[in-house]
Design a protein around this motif. Structure first.
Motif: not given
Length: 143
Positions: A15-18, A28-35
């Protein structure tokens, strides 16, 4: 030494890497949440390849979508990103080579990818690896 492996379980490290790497691919990209990370790694249609440094820190990511259509079994490489601090060391090439090996093991007949027109270094890498520019129009609709 870089180790390439498939992420098969969600983790704080992934998750941290994303969160750290995806904005380097596109602001413009946002990281996916844990789910979402859990859904991504659980999906039978996609594989998440990770490049990790000796200390375990993830320095590169690549996603491969595998699918079957009437014209054959195919793969699509997406979201290839290497940490800016570690570029130029062959990490992107190692990720793509592992994706191609995975595709071969899965019986894929064709591997495709797209690359932003401004990413000249990526274009040189893909061409050096045998990818050829395919004359087509790519359409997109954001929902």
């Amino acid at each position: 030494m870089i180790r390439i492996y498939e992420a098969t379980e969600p983790s704080d490290l992934l998750a941290e890497a994303f969160a750290r790497l995806l904005p380097q691919l596109s602001e413009r990209m946002t990281a996916p949440d844990r789910e979402a990370v859990a859904r991504i790694v659980a999906s039978p249609a996609t594989r998440q390849l990770v490049a990790a440094a000796e200390d375990g820190r993830i320095v590169g990511l690549l996603s491969v979508a595998l699918y079957d259509v009437p014209s054959g079994r195919k793969a699509w490489i997406e979201d290839v990103v290497v940490d800016a601090a570690t570029r130029g060391r062959g990490i992107g090439e190692a990720l793509v080579r592992e994706a191609l090996a995975l595709a071969r093991r899965e019986g894929v007949a064709r591997v495709m990818l797209t690359s932003n027109a401004t990413r000249r270094a990526s274009h040189r890498l893909y061409e050096r690896m045998g990818f050829v520019r395919y004359e087509t129009d790519c359409f997109r609709l954001d929902l």
